[in-house]
Scaffold this active site. Sequence first.
Site, short mmCIF file in Angstrom:
data_model
loop_
_atom_site.label_atom_id
_atom_site.label_comp_id
_atom_site.label_asym_id
_atom_site.label_seq_id
_atom_site.Cartn_x
_atom_site.Cartn_y
_atom_site.Cartn_z
N THR A 1 -14.02 29.98 3.65
CA THR A 1 -13.67 29.36 2.53
C THR A 1 -14.50 29.14 1.37
O THR A 1 -13.98 28.90 0.11
CB THR A 1 -12.96 27.99 2.83
N CYS B 1 -18.76 20.62 3.21
CA CYS B 1 -17.92 19.21 3.31
C CYS B 1 -19.17 18.34 3.93
O CYS B 1 -20.08 18.51 4.51
CB CYS B 1 -16.89 19.35 4.28
N CYS C 1 -14.85 14.87 7.14
CA CYS C 1 -13.81 15.68 6.38
C CYS C 1 -12.55 15.62 7.01
O CYS C 1 -12.65 16.20 8.49
CB CYS C 1 -14.16 16.83 5.80
N ARG D 1 -19.22 25.80 -2.48
CA ARG D 1 -18.85 24.71 -3.60
C ARG D 1 -18.20 23.30 -2.88
O ARG D 1 -17.76 23.38 -1.32
CB ARG D 1 -17.69 25.15 -4.47
N CYS E 1 -16.13 20.52 -1.49
CA CYS E 1 -14.81 20.10 -0.99
C CYS E 1 -13.91 18.98 -2.06
O CYS E 1 -14.79 18.05 -2.13
CB CYS E 1 -14.83 19.74 0.44
N CYS F 1 -12.71 15.81 0.55
CA CYS F 1 -13.54 14.66 1.34
C CYS F 1 -14.96 14.35 0.19
O CYS F 1 -15.58 13.50 0.56
CB CYS F 1 -14.08 15.29 2.48
N ASP G 1 -43.06 -13.84 15.40
CA ASP G 1 -43.09 -13.03 17.00
C ASP G 1 -42.31 -11.70 16.63
O ASP G 1 -41.00 -11.96 16.93
CB ASP G 1 -42.44 -14.15 17.74
#
Length: 465
Positions: free
Chosen positions: A29, A33, A37, A62, A64, A67, A441
């Site tokens: 694609t 992401c 996502c 590139r 998404c 998301c 402590d």
Amino acid sequence: MKDEDSRYEAVRSRDGRFDGVFFFAVATTGIYCRPSCPAVTPKRHNVRFFATAAAAQGSGFRACRRCRPDAVPGSAEWNVRADVVGRAMRLIADGVVDREGVAGLAARLGYSARQVQRQLTTELGAGPVALARAQRAHTARVLLQTTDLPVTEIAFASGFASVRQFNDTIREVYAATPTEVRAAAPRGRAARRAAPGTGIPLRLAHRGPYQAGPLFDQLAREAVPGVEEVTGTPGTRTYRRTLRLPYGTALAAVQERTRCPRAGTGTHPGGWLDARLHLTDPRDLTTAVQRLRRLFDLDADPYAVDERLGADPRLAPLVAARPGLRSPGAVDPLEAAVHALVGREGAERLVHRYGKLIDAPHGGLTHLFPEPAVLAEAEPGGPLGALAAALADGRVRLDAGADRYDAEQALLALPGMDPATVATVRVRALGDPDVAPPGADVPDTWRPWRSYAVQHLRVAGETNR
């Protein structure tokens, strides 16, 4: 999480704990992401993993649109690490490359530009220019989708050198023109776009649970009148303050959010704090956002902190009662150092004597905190004068890329700077997650999160250190 099979399992289970820790891209694609996502999980052989969004972009992927991986919290690793890569990432986030170039970044780190380029590229898959470019693209998207500023103004406000460079970058990162990015604002955001004079509305994302109440309590106790104020009732409070920034000034407001993930939701991706910025110069947006993120400790990894500290019998009930407790930092490390030395009342006195009046006071906000050079000249004697002079002439460096050990040693060499005060400076001004106050402590088994352990004890009333 270095093993790619483990990373793929995180992607397959949409595990929000790793948002910002790594990114994944899908070869079929051309999109990258965040791990959480909600899209259909791609096949393993189509997935590639990257340490940064810049590395994914540099490989031709590139962002998404579903998301929005560029909006995730930064990796908590950069807060923990004190090496050159961690320091470089903090400086890049603060906008140093945009203002001073790679040469300026390298000079602050004490390395050559070639050495910085090599180390970042080897470890992160992207050099300082690519990392800064990815950050500029995110800033541009925020301005496009939350303001009505003209596109040309946004180009330069985001740090781009030209409109052409801006247009080319937006097309490469988002596969859309700037106008199309503006039109694609998430549902409801276009309607809420800032009107002139109302500031820039922001969502400051964090991962996992977030205990806003204790942090706002602390900010209210420490607020210096004239510079800071906390208004409202617990659960719905607003923290406001003035900011001195590289190109101008700002008024910032951050809202308290009390909604917290239910117990057992270990993969909860987190949430956000609503904020609004009134900037005199929009070029300061990236720097202002990063400084607010440091103040509210929004890039922390609460899962790692709670897992380590929750295994300790003394801390386990405290962690269970307040999962995701943060260790606040500072928007101005120089201010934090002076505050640690002279206290709240002393800081208030300095603000009203030497602080610069802002052009448009708002509520109780009237001044900027005085600059070190002003304090050094106005009060040259004593510990305050010594600290201010050292900050002004660079003998003590507390910027985002400062070496924490070197800063500690330089502070201890100043008159009146005792170990307890210096420990406070390391936590607040330098964002060190692993500081044990002298004499406390605090066992080594709490490393590397001793600052958070002390914060748990303080909130629970078991220590006032």
